[in-house]
Design a protein around this motif. Structure first.
Motif, mmCIF file in Angstrom:
data_model
loop_
_atom_site.group_PDB
_atom_site.id
_atom_site.type_symbol
_atom_site.label_atom_id
_atom_site.label_comp_id
_atom_site.label_asym_id
_atom_site.label_seq_id
_atom_site.Cartn_x
_atom_site.Cartn_y
_atom_site.Cartn_z
ATOM 1 N N THR A 1 0.809 -1.222 0.000
ATOM 2 C CA THR A 1 0.000 0.000 0.000
ATOM 3 C C THR A 1 0.840 1.269 0.000
ATOM 4 N N TRP A 2 1.933 1.292 0.737
ATOM 5 C CA TRP A 2 2.768 2.493 0.759
ATOM 6 C C TRP A 2 3.416 2.724 -0.601
ATOM 7 N N THR A 3 3.859 1.664 -1.240
ATOM 8 C CA THR A 3 4.453 1.790 -2.569
ATOM 9 C C THR A 3 3.421 2.291 -3.571
ATOM 10 N N ALA A 4 2.201 1.772 -3.490
ATOM 11 C CA ALA A 4 1.135 2.226 -4.388
ATOM 12 C C ALA A 4 0.809 3.700 -4.148
ATOM 13 N N ALA A 5 0.790 4.119 -2.905
ATOM 14 C CA ALA A 5 0.501 5.527 -2.597
ATOM 15 C C ALA A 5 1.600 6.437 -3.135
ATOM 16 N N VAL A 6 2.853 6.050 -2.966
ATOM 17 C CA VAL A 6 3.961 6.866 -3.478
ATOM 18 C C VAL A 6 3.920 6.906 -4.997
ATOM 19 N N TRP A 7 3.600 5.801 -5.626
ATOM 20 C CA TRP A 7 3.473 5.785 -7.086
ATOM 21 C C TRP A 7 2.389 6.757 -7.534
ATOM 22 N N PHE A 8 1.238 6.718 -6.872
ATOM 23 C CA PHE A 8 0.131 7.594 -7.250
ATOM 24 C C PHE A 8 0.497 9.066 -7.055
ATOM 25 N N VAL A 9 1.097 9.392 -5.926
ATOM 26 C CA VAL A 9 1.451 10.792 -5.630
ATOM 27 C C VAL A 9 2.508 11.295 -6.601
ATOM 28 N N THR A 10 3.551 10.513 -6.850
ATOM 29 C CA THR A 10 4.609 10.970 -7.749
ATOM 30 C C THR A 10 4.129 11.016 -9.194
ATOM 31 N N ARG A 11 3.207 10.147 -9.567
ATOM 32 C CA ARG A 11 2.634 10.187 -10.915
ATOM 33 C C ARG A 11 1.844 11.480 -11.096
ATOM 34 N N GLN A 12 1.068 11.877 -10.080
ATOM 35 C CA GLN A 12 0.312 13.122 -10.139
ATOM 36 C C GLN A 12 1.250 14.323 -10.213
ATOM 37 N N GLN A 13 2.347 14.288 -9.462
ATOM 38 C CA GLN A 13 3.298 15.392 -9.485
ATOM 39 C C GLN A 13 4.002 15.477 -10.831
ATOM 40 N N MET A 14 4.308 14.344 -11.441
ATOM 41 C CA MET A 14 4.963 14.362 -12.744
ATOM 42 C C MET A 14 4.030 14.916 -13.809
ATOM 43 N N LYS A 15 2.740 14.564 -13.757
ATOM 44 C CA LYS A 15 1.775 15.121 -14.706
ATOM 45 C C LYS A 15 1.647 16.621 -14.525
ATOM 46 N N ALA A 16 1.635 17.083 -13.287
ATOM 47 C CA ALA A 16 1.539 18.519 -13.027
ATOM 48 C C ALA A 16 2.771 19.239 -13.552
ATOM 49 N N ASP A 17 3.948 18.654 -13.388
ATOM 50 C CA ASP A 17 5.175 19.269 -13.897
ATOM 51 C C ASP A 17 5.163 19.343 -15.418
ATOM 52 N N VAL A 18 4.680 18.305 -16.084
ATOM 53 C CA VAL A 18 4.625 18.304 -17.539
ATOM 54 C C VAL A 18 3.641 19.360 -18.018
ATOM 55 N N ASN A 19 2.470 19.461 -17.389
ATOM 56 C CA ASN A 19 1.490 20.475 -17.775
ATOM 57 C C ASN A 19 2.034 21.868 -17.531
ATOM 58 N N TYR A 20 2.765 22.061 -16.469
ATOM 59 C CA TYR A 20 3.350 23.360 -16.161
ATOM 60 C C TYR A 20 4.352 23.751 -17.230
ATOM 61 N N ASP A 21 5.214 22.823 -17.644
ATOM 62 C CA ASP A 21 6.214 23.117 -18.655
ATOM 63 C C ASP A 21 5.571 23.401 -20.008
ATOM 64 N N ALA A 22 4.530 22.657 -20.368
ATOM 65 C CA ALA A 22 3.888 22.842 -21.660
ATOM 66 C C ALA A 22 3.110 24.145 -21.730
ATOM 67 N N SER A 23 2.590 24.616 -20.619
ATOM 68 C CA SER A 23 1.783 25.832 -20.657
ATOM 69 C C SER A 23 2.626 27.084 -20.793
ATOM 70 N N TYR A 24 3.921 26.991 -20.576
ATOM 71 C CA TYR A 24 4.779 28.157 -20.670
ATOM 72 C C TYR A 24 5.736 28.072 -21.852
ATOM 73 N N SER A 25 5.271 27.480 -22.941
ATOM 74 C CA SER A 25 6.117 27.437 -24.118
ATOM 75 C C SER A 25 6.039 28.787 -24.842
ATOM 76 N N VAL A 26 7.115 29.160 -25.461
ATOM 77 C CA VAL A 26 7.200 30.444 -26.149
ATOM 78 C C VAL A 26 7.386 30.179 -27.625
ATOM 79 N N SER A 27 6.601 30.873 -28.448
ATOM 80 C CA SER A 27 6.782 30.747 -29.890
ATOM 81 C C SER A 27 7.041 32.127 -30.458
ATOM 82 N N TYR A 28 7.851 32.169 -31.492
ATOM 83 C CA TYR A 28 8.227 33.429 -32.117
ATOM 84 C C TYR A 28 7.738 33.446 -33.553
#
Length: 129
Positions: free
Chosen positions: A67-94
């Motif tokens: 259960t602890w491993t599953a919880a850490v997997w779920f939490v870190t998966r959510q954090q990784m998705k949030a980091d990816v969305n954060y990086d994609a939302s601040y892309s700059v185009s010229y």
């Protein structure tokens, strides 16, 4: 570090099953879960995924599921998705097309943007059709 603690706690509960078989009644199980929960919150921050984990640890025999491993997997998966969305939302185009005027570029960028248009205070403009 959180992964290491979670995997070690689950491995200890599986390997020393007779010591943790009673679930929430076992003092060793309760102590281990309190210590692991404390470290998970300190390392990863509070997350709702820890509540079902703690509840499952109280059930006798549920310690055989990691259960602890599953919880850490779920939490870190959510954090990784949030980091990816954060990086994609601040892309700059010229725009490198020098033939376009600044007025057209500004109008095009407002209409193509996914963000709502912020209007100055005053009467509402006529609706676009």
């Amino acid at each position: 570090m959180a992964w290491t603690i979670a995997i070690a706690a689950d491995a200890l509960q599986i390997a020393a099953f007779p010591l943790f078989a009673e679930g929430g009644i076992s003092p060793a199980d309760s102590l281990l879960d309190i210590v692991v929960g404390f470290f998970m919150i300190r390392l990863l921050g509070w997350h709702w995924a820890f509540l079902p984990t703690i509840a499952a640890e109280l059930i006798p025999g549920a310690d055989l599921f990691p259960t602890w491993t599953a919880a850490v997997w779920f939490v870190t998966r959510q954090q990784m998705k949030a980091d990816v969305n954060y990086d994609a939302s601040y892309s700059v185009s010229y725009d490198v097309n020098p033939e376009r005027s600044d007025a057209n570029t500004e109008a095009d960028s407002k209409s193509a943007s996914s963000e709502p248009e912020i209007l100055p205070p005053g009467p509402a403009p006529a609706p676009r059709r």
